[in-house]
Design an enzyme around this catalytic site. Structure first.
Site, mmCIF file in Angstrom:
data_model
loop_
_atom_site.group_PDB
_atom_site.id
_atom_site.type_symbol
_atom_site.label_atom_id
_atom_site.label_comp_id
_atom_site.label_asym_id
_atom_site.label_seq_id
_atom_site.Cartn_x
_atom_site.Cartn_y
_atom_site.Cartn_z
ATOM 1 N N GLU A 180 51.177 33.185 75.760
ATOM 2 C CA GLU A 180 50.002 34.052 75.710
ATOM 3 C C GLU A 180 48.766 33.366 76.286
ATOM 4 O O GLU A 180 47.689 33.360 75.692
ATOM 5 C CB GLU A 180 49.749 34.511 74.264
ATOM 6 C CG GLU A 180 50.928 35.292 73.706
ATOM 7 C CD GLU A 180 50.722 35.854 72.320
ATOM 8 O OE1 GLU A 180 49.915 35.287 71.567
ATOM 9 O OE2 GLU A 180 51.369 36.866 71.997
ATOM 10 N N ASP A 191 57.705 39.497 67.204
ATOM 11 C CA ASP A 191 56.385 39.119 66.695
ATOM 12 C C ASP A 191 56.055 39.834 65.390
ATOM 13 O O ASP A 191 55.300 40.790 65.389
ATOM 14 C CB ASP A 191 55.335 39.480 67.771
ATOM 15 C CG ASP A 191 53.984 38.855 67.478
ATOM 16 O OD1 ASP A 191 53.902 37.990 66.599
ATOM 17 O OD2 ASP A 191 53.007 39.235 68.163
ATOM 18 N N GLU A 224 49.434 41.393 59.836
ATOM 19 C CA GLU A 224 48.972 41.789 61.166
ATOM 20 C C GLU A 224 49.524 43.147 61.628
ATOM 21 O O GLU A 224 48.758 44.029 62.008
ATOM 22 C CB GLU A 224 49.353 40.696 62.170
ATOM 23 C CG GLU A 224 48.995 41.059 63.585
ATOM 24 C CD GLU A 224 49.415 40.000 64.587
ATOM 25 O OE1 GLU A 224 49.821 38.902 64.172
ATOM 26 O OE2 GLU A 224 49.321 40.284 65.795
HETATM 27 C C1 GCU Z 1 50.667 37.444 67.953
HETATM 28 C C2 GCU Z 1 49.270 37.681 67.515
HETATM 29 C C3 GCU Z 1 48.301 36.740 68.134
HETATM 30 C C4 GCU Z 1 48.775 35.318 67.901
HETATM 31 C C5 GCU Z 1 50.208 35.160 68.338
HETATM 32 C C6 GCU Z 1 50.786 33.834 67.930
HETATM 33 O O1 GCU Z 1 50.824 37.762 69.291
HETATM 34 O O2 GCU Z 1 48.921 38.984 67.809
HETATM 35 O O3 GCU Z 1 47.046 36.941 67.588
HETATM 36 O O4 GCU Z 1 47.968 34.433 68.586
HETATM 37 O O5 GCU Z 1 51.010 36.132 67.743
HETATM 38 O O6 GCU Z 1 51.526 33.826 66.954
HETATM 39 O O7 GCU Z 1 50.523 32.830 68.541
#
Ligand code: GCU
Length: 876
Positions: A297, A377, A405
């Site tokens: 990400e 996730d 979440e």
């Molecule tokens: C999910 C989440 C993010 C977080 C990521 C992670 O995608 O939405 O906010 O950073 O998980 O676990 O690193």
């Protein structure tokens, strides 16, 4: 062992308001009839090493707890003068007093509790264990459990951590309970009181480590000032046996250190990390270690330099090794930009096993790969991550999420352990042998590992309730207990928590148990069935319904829904091949539609909406029925909670009631959004004719509008009729009005509106010019979900006025005014919408309420029947 539980009918001193800060450590006074039966020594002996050691605080805690629970003020001494005392210490410290104990050999952090003799022994393998023993003893006492016991208990795994996702600026990623208790303005807070209190809570559930900052880490945490600040955090937590760790940003040598590179094999980079680590350990000599999110990400990582993930992890492992630290390296590695849905074989779920392929023997022995429970996730239901079966040489830990979440963001009640148990109790059958995730794999036993365990993402914030709402705390409590012993019964744990948090009244415990156990199935029912994932807004805040957001983007949380069919084909023979990542017995089960359980069908298979499930229903009818059933269960929560009025304190009662009523309304928004979406896309009607059929709902756009205009909503299905009304300016008073043509009766009148972030609209509802009540669009001050400025399924809210007597021809009018709380926020829009719901059966037998026959009939056909008005107000 037969446990003696003493229940009481006496009053529990409920007048005292409670704000939740004491969580499950309230030490409320037991009723006199129980206290009279308690035999307790007259002193506490603390065999502590220092005044800040866990044994020292254990004795203080014991003193405090006994004073609260029994009203007894025991002396605390440091030497054993007579046998009538409660002795707290390590086994070693105890045996040096030349006393005898029957304590068996204990594992690290384990303890021995003996209440059978006149001298009560609470002895730990180490000081932390002794502290855990004290909390166990106090927990039994506080629950009125006076059973005499003598037993030892040891942790299932050595790593029992929590991960806060706190940012240096004081916000929390996915935080729904206020700002950080650790950080503010890019530094560490000066006052560490809440930090120490949090450590106390964690110690009481035997959590021994915490990573304090977000995995999306800010390098500035490694500045000189902040490293000193970390020392203060560690000082506050150390007495409670909680070791502090931090998340790292892989690129720090470049961004903070000014180096040209962050290549993990570059000498200058290695030196930089070792130097930083040495400095950190000066401030935090017992630092637990590091946590690293890399190449995920948008986060930097070793792949940037064509180095392996093992090269990246080992860099940190080597730096902390001399200090006994560990490097937690996250398996949440995937390419969020280049997944293409057009390619039938692309699959984000494959990523972790593929990225770690060939690396199992390459990690240093103090690297622990931290694996999210499922391959995507934190969805409402996922199969266990197959990576657990692949990491046979490498230490591993599971990552759970207490932060809700994708699970209602602490505004919906969802008791998570039953979901965790679907993972922890799962037998992966590695090489055809028993390989249960919790008992065998995470305990380290299956692959002979000394390091292994648990991490859970938590969003504790400054809110006095810790997690933003009282009932969510059962998840934090249960997490610690399950990490200690994954075979523990999640219902028993829940009930321990409920007794400690709300007292011993049986009705309270039974009601909380019932609601909590219904909560995850209900949430799954109204948010995402058959393994399709939580159908939320995945490109934005992960809160309300937005099923179409799942597809046509590179995030890879696809449903592949089209007009005829839905689901991810993850088979080897025809799909992405994901099912083949499991050991052969499990792979075979998931490969075939016949043997895949219904609740994971759409995770593994792409099927027509008309596919008939094992239950005998079609997929589409299951969607419809489940959504109605889930919303109906949610709507029963406020009533169940209301039955506890007077049995629990007023403040927590009211705060929880507010949330549950909100949830009941939002569950209807979820239900309607999703069934409408799939009804549209499939064109297949609901056999019960509920979808899109709202005879008791009046659409706002069909009402008489005064200073309102009709406008759209996004996603369209977040309003029935797909339209809302909105005022065109803020300076003029606005209203909507309609004449009711329903039979006379007593109704619940629900008003649906959109509560947007920033600005607060004021609403008042009138029946024939008589005010029924007013409210403000101020949820941003009351709920913690990720707020939105859109008219959407996140902001969609309902308020309900109960037991309203309505005659045919009555006129309902809703007036809107605006008051702008923060003056800076004037330029945003506020919208609202209205519903009227006919009464449900609840009041049928109440003498002064008459429900008309037709209302009765309709309420039994469909739980949600109502008049629906949608009315936004525009603030300029
Ligand atoms: C999910 C989440 C993010 C977080 C990521 C992670 O995608 O939405 O906010 O950073 O998980 O676990 O690193």
């Amino acid at each position: 062992m037969r446990e003696v539980w003493l229940f009481t009918l006496l009053c529990f001193g409920l007048a005292v308001a409670e704000d939740g800060l004491n969580a499950w450590l309230r030490y409320a006074r037991l009723p006199d009839n129980i206290i009279r039966q308690v035999e307790i020594p007259s002193s506490i002996v603390s065999l502590n090493s220092t005044e800040t050691s866990p044994v020292y605080v254990a004795a203080q805690e014991l003193h405090k707890g006994i004073k609260g629970i029994l009203g007894r003020n025991l002396d605390v001494t440091h030497q054993i003068h007579n046998s009538r005392s409660i002795v707290v210490g390590t086994v070693d410290a105890f045996t040096t007093t030349s006393r005898k104990t029957d304590a068996p050999a204990l594992d690290e952090d384990g303890f021995w509790l003996n209440t059978k003799d006149s001298m009560i022994q609470i002895l730990g393998q180490n000081e932390r264990g002794a502290l855990y023993g004290v909390f166990e003893y106090l927990s039994k006492l506080a629950q009125g459990n006076l059973t005499k016991v003598a037993y030892a208990t040891n942790p299932s795994a050595s790593i029992r951590w929590v991960n806060q996702w706190d940012n240096m600026d004081g916000t929390i990623e996915r935080g729904y309970a206020g700002l950080s208790i650790f950080f503010k303005n890019n530094t560490i807070v000066a006052n560490t009181t809440r930090i120490a209190e949090y450590a106390r809570l964690l110690a009481s559930i035997r959590v021994n480590g915490i990573v304090v900052n977000n995995v999306n880490a800010n390098p500035i945490l490694l500045s000189e000032e902040n490293m000193a600040g970390l020392g203060r955090i560690a000082d506050a937590m150390r007495p409670w046996g909680v070791q502090v760790g931090i998340s790292l940003n892989f690129a720090s040598p470049q961004t903070l250190g000014g180096l040209k590179t962050f290549d993990p094999l570059d000498k200058s980079v290695v030196t930089w990390w070792h130097d930083r680590t040495d400095k950190l350990y000066k401030h935090v000599p017992d630092m637990a270690g590091y946590l690293v999110k890399a190449n995920s990400e948008g986060q930097p990582g070793p792949l940037t330099y064509n180095r392996t993930l093992a090269d990246g992890a080992n860099l940190f492992a080597k730096a902390v090794k001399p200090y006994g630290g560990i490097a937690m390296f996250r398996a949440f590695v995937y390419d969020s930009q280049n997944l293409r849905e057009a390619n039938w074989k692309d699959d984000r779920a494959n990523a972790a096993v593929e990225f770690f392929n060939g690396l199992d023997e390459k990690f240093d022995d103090n690297v622990v790969v931290q694996v999210k429970y499922g391959p995507i996730d934190f969805q409402v239901r996922e199969p266990v991550s197959p990576l657990f079966a692949h990491l046979q040489q490498t230490a591993s830990a599971i990552e759970l999420q207490i932060t809700q979440e994708y699970l209602g963001q602490q505004c919906h009640l969802v008791y998570l352990p039953p979901m965790w148990k679907t993972i922890l109790d799962f037998d992966m059958r590695v090489d055809g042998e028993k390989s249960v995730v919790g008992e065998n794999i995470l305990s380290g036993k299956r692959f002979n590992k000394t390091l292994s365990g648990y991490a859970a993402v938590v969003n504790v914030g400054q809110n006095t309730t810790w997690l933003g709402t009282h009932l969510a705390m059962s998840n934090l409590y249960a997490y610690g207990r399950i990490a200690w012993d994954p075979t523990i019964d999640e219902v028993a744990v829940l009930q321990d928590w409920a007794r400690l948090t709300y007292g011993l009244d049986r009705k309270v415990i039974d009601t909380i148990t019932e609601m909590s156990l219904q909560s995850w199935p209900a949430y799954e029912n109204y948010t995402g069935n058959l393994g399709v994932q939580t159908l939320t807004d995945i490109t934005y805040n992960h809160y309300g319904a937005n099923p179409q957001s799942m597809d046509n983007n590179p995030w890879g949380q696809w449903t592949r829904a089209d007009h005829n069919s839905i689901g991810m084909d993850r088979t080897v023979w025809n799909g992405t091949g994901y099912s083949g990542q499991y050991p052969s017995e499990i792979a075979a089960t998931y490969e075939s539609i016949e043997t895949t359980p219904d609740d994971l069908l759409l995770w593994f298979h792409h099927v027509p909406y008309t596919h008939v499930l094992k239950s005998g229903k079609t997929v589409i009818q299951h969607f419809y029925d489940a959504h109605y059933a889930g919303a109906e269960t949610a709507s029963s929560f406020p009533k169940k909670w209301a039955s506890l009025k007077g049995l629990i304190d007023e403040q927590r009662y009211e705060e929880m009631l507010f949330r549950l009523e909100y949830q009941a309304g939002h569950a209807i928004v979820w239900r309607d959004s999703i069934v409408q979406f799939y009804n549209n896309i499939s064109g297949i009607p609901d056999t019960s004719n509920r979808v899109g059929n709202h005879p008791w709902r009046i659409e706002a756009e069909d009402m008489t509008l005064h200073n309102y205009k009709v406008t759209g909503v996004n996603p369209f299905q977040a309003a029935s009729g797909y339209r809302v009304v909105q005022t065109s300016d803020n300076s003029t008073a606005a209203s909507v009005q309609t004449t009711l043509g329903y039979p006379a009766g007593v109704y619940d009148l629900a008003v649906a509106y959109y509560d947007l972030y920033e600005g607060e609209a004021k609403y008042e509802v009138f029946l024939n010019d008589k005010s029924l009540g007013s409210w403000a669009g101020d949820l941003e001050h009351k709920l913690g979900y990720t707020l939105t400025r859109g008219i959407d399924a996140h902001s969609a809210t309902r308020v309900t006025f109960k037991n309203v007597r309505i005659e045919k021809g009555d006129v309902v009018r809703i007036e809107t005014g605006v008051f702008l709380s923060p003056p800076l926020l004037v330029s945003h829009f506020i919208f609202f919408a209205l519903y009227l719901s006919a009464k449900t059966n609840l009041f049928l037998d109440t003498a002064d309420h008459h429900v008309s026959e037709s209302a009765e009939l309709l309420s039994s056909l469909s739980f949600h029947i109502g008049v629906h008005l949608l009315t936004p107000v525009n603030q300029s």
